[in-house]
Structure formats: C-alpha cells, structure tokens
Motif scaffolding. Structure first.
Motif, short mmCIF file in Angstrom:
data_model
loop_
_atom_site.label_atom_id
_atom_site.label_comp_id
_atom_site.label_asym_id
_atom_site.label_seq_id
_atom_site.Cartn_x
_atom_site.Cartn_y
_atom_site.Cartn_z
N THR A 19 0.86 -1.04 -0.02
CA THR A 19 -0.01 -0.24 -0.22
C THR A 19 1.11 1.21 0.15
O THR A 19 0.05 2.48 -0.26
CB THR A 19 -0.68 0.36 1.38
N LYS A 20 1.84 1.44 0.23
CA LYS A 20 2.91 2.13 0.33
C LYS A 20 3.86 2.57 -1.32
O LYS A 20 4.91 3.14 -0.63
CB LYS A 20 4.11 2.33 1.68
N ASN A 21 3.57 1.45 -1.75
CA ASN A 21 4.81 1.02 -3.68
C ASN A 21 6.06 1.62 -3.12
O ASN A 21 6.95 2.15 -3.98
CB ASN A 21 4.41 3.21 -3.84
N ALA A 22 6.31 0.66 -1.83
CA ALA A 22 7.92 0.90 -1.43
C ALA A 22 8.02 -0.87 -2.61
O ALA A 22 9.41 -0.82 -2.68
CB ALA A 22 7.89 -0.54 0.11
N VAL A 23 6.89 -1.00 -3.82
CA VAL A 23 7.69 -2.08 -4.24
C VAL A 23 7.74 -2.17 -5.16
O VAL A 23 6.15 -2.08 -5.64
CB VAL A 23 7.10 -3.53 -3.66
N ILE A 24 8.55 -1.72 -6.01
CA ILE A 24 8.45 -1.31 -7.83
C ILE A 24 8.62 -2.50 -8.58
O ILE A 24 9.65 -3.20 -8.51
CB ILE A 24 9.10 0.12 -7.81
N ILE A 25 7.67 -3.08 -9.43
CA ILE A 25 8.07 -3.34 -10.62
C ILE A 25 8.30 -2.65 -12.05
O ILE A 25 6.30 -2.91 -11.64
CB ILE A 25 7.34 -4.93 -10.87
N GLN A 26 9.72 -3.39 -13.19
CA GLN A 26 9.30 -1.91 -14.10
C GLN A 26 10.05 -3.23 -15.33
O GLN A 26 10.59 -4.20 -15.11
CB GLN A 26 10.51 -1.01 -13.99
N MET A 27 9.32 -2.59 -16.32
CA MET A 27 8.56 -3.63 -17.49
C MET A 27 9.68 -2.83 -18.72
O MET A 27 9.62 -1.67 -19.39
CB MET A 27 7.46 -4.54 -17.96
#
Length: 321
Positions: free
Chosen positions: A292-300
């Motif tokens: 809920t904090k956007n502390a985990v970011i996955i990018q492509m």
C-alpha cells in the motif's frame, strides 16, 4: 448362435444376452470400465502432489535421483513467470509511464506494454488450443481460495492429443478470454515448455506442447522451486526485461507483501523491513500489488515482450499443422 434381426426388439435383446453368456460360460459377467492413461495420471498426481517438496529435497541430496527425475520430467524445460499486469510500471528511455496498482489495467490501450501480451501473441500464432476443465494443482490441493475450474491452456500440435475427459479444444477468442479471466481472479501467468505436462497428458514430444498456466500462491506445483537442485529450479525463471526494486525508506514493515503472498517464499520481514531473497524470487508481482506504500516497484522495459517472445517461440512450434 445366429441372431435374427427380424425378431421383435425385446426378444432379440434376450437372445443376444444368452449368446454372450454361452460364449463366456458365466451367467453373471462383470464388465470392468476401461481406464485411460489420463485417468491413471490424474489419480497418481492427486495422491502424490503434496509429496513434491520431499522429492525436491531428496533430489538435492541424491544426485543420481536428481538425474533420473530431470530426465523424466524436467529435461529441456524453460518456463517464464510473467508479472501480473496490475503490478507493472513501464520504462521508456528514462521516462516511466506508471500503471497504478490495485486498479483496472487498460488492456486495450495499444501504448501500454503488459506481460499478458506475451500470452496473447502466442495464442494469435497458434493453430491449436486446448483448455483444461480444472487446474490439476488446485484440485490436488483442494484449493478454497481460487477457482479450481480455471485450468491450464495448452497450445501446439501436441494439445490435440489430450484426452477430452480432461477438457476441450477451444477457439483463439475463448483462449484470450481465459487469459483475461486469470488476471481478473488474481492469478499469476506462466508460459513455457514443461516436460511434465507432456508426460502426464501423454501428448508425445515435449517440443509439441506449450503450457500456459495461471498459478496461485497456495497450490502451484512450482512452490517446490526453492527445494529443487539449482539447475532444475533455474528452468522456472522470471520474464525477460523485468526488474524489481524494494525501497526500504518507504517500507513500514507491515508484512502485507510477505504473508501468504509469495509462492516461493522469497520475502521475509527483518529488522522492520521487507527483505527479498534474489535467488528465490521469480518477480510474479503479487508483492507489488499488495504493498500500500508503493515500496515495491516492478518495471518492464519496452522490449520486454519482444525478448520474452524470442525466448518462447523456439521452444514449441505452435504454428505447426
């Protein structure tokens, strides 16, 4: 005994039964139902499914056993774990176009590159599609959290040899809808050549069957990955062009990303922060959706779909007639 076809129906049936008894020598004959290879396979899998962790650990300790199991079930495997669409942020030459997590992803937007496009591209290329009536993993584990009737989708010539007791051939349109349903139900898509599928489904050469599965964190066959010998476990890997970042400055250690979320148990809370095991993690994206904090970011990256397709296409010729 010669039976006359001009006798009234009921008498003809009686005479036929008597003739059968004369041939067998018994008045009461029990005709056993025919058991197919698929019937045996399903029963064996259901009975042994939760023993896979023990077998995986045994393979680590006993190299000869690992060699046998690899030859039988894993040789030549290459399976990609595709992050869930809702977990993705795309990178475009330094600019990041964000897709908010926990929202509906605009699948129709041609400018948005999403992992599920890999599945759809392979479906568009294929000449054959077979949809299973149920998920062998979820039925074996008696899953209560996700739909047991959302089974695997198989592409390629080998899919036409799957018993219709287990599912049915479908159209490309139905296959696409199935993939979208998997996203809607919160499942993680995987795609690749999985020899064990060609074995238990008795479809012939592994090079003729491409598997598309939608996995849950509680029942997936590949939960055993951390217990497998490294070379066997590496056949089950992340999608090309995918990166994951944990921002410890933002993380509050709530544990939402770690509790019954990761199917390879790659995340632990240590010293009040989420810690990821790089060796276990397959970047499925479930942790990013939960945070809920956007502390985990996955990018492509923009070429991720292209690179993933280049890896999948040589495995099975889905265009073969």
């Amino acid at each position: 005994m010669k039976l006359r076809n001009d006798l009234p129906g009921v008498y003809w049936i009686i005479l036929k039964v008597k003739a059968k008894r004369l041939r067998t020598g018994f008045d009461n004959v029990i005709v056993m139902p025919k058991i197919s290879f698929s019937d045996i396979s399903v029963r064996v899998i259901h009975f042994t499914f939760n023993s896979r962790f023990f077998l995986a650990k045994a393979c680590r300790k006993l190299p000869p056993l690992a060699w046998i199991v690899d030859k039988m079930f894993f040789e030549g495997d290459d399976i990609q774990v595709l992050p869930r669409d809702g977990a993705i942020k795309t990178m475009d030459v330094g600019n990041i176009r964000e897709v908010d997590v926990n929202t509906t992803v605009p699948l129709s937007n041609d400018n948005t590159v999403l992992p599920s496009h890999v599945l759809k591209e392979m479906i568009h290329k294929s000449n054959y599609f077979f949809l299973m009536d149920s998920c062998i993993c979820r039925t074996s584990n008696n899953c209560n959290d996700y739909s047991q009737d959302l089974g695997c989708l198989f592409l390629g010539k080998g899919s036409q040899r799957i018993s219709t007791k287990l599912g049915r051939p479908v159209s490309a349109e139905e296959a696409i809808k199935h993939v979208e349903r998997g996203q809607d139900e919160g499942l993680v898509p995987i795609i690749g050549r999985n020899k064990i599928d060609s074995v238990w489904l008795n479809t012939g050469p592994k090079e003729e069957l491409l598997s598309i599965c939608h996995c849950c964190q509680c029942c997936c066959l590949w939960k055993m990955t951390p217990n497998l010998p490294e070379d066997m476990g590496n056949s089950f890997s992340s999608m090309e062009g995918i990166q994951i970042t944990f921002n410890e400055d933002i993380c509050n250690g709530c544990g939402l990303c770690a509790e019954d979320v990761c199917f390879v148990d790659a995340i632990k809370i240590k010293d009040g922060k989420a810690k990821r095991d790089d060796q276990k993690c397959r970047i499925c994206g479930r942790c990013a959706e939960k945070c809920t904090k956007n502390a985990v970011i996955i990018q492509m990256t923009e070429d991720a779909v292209k690179r993933s397709l280049e890896r999948v296409e040589p495995l099975v010729d889905v265009e073969s007639e």
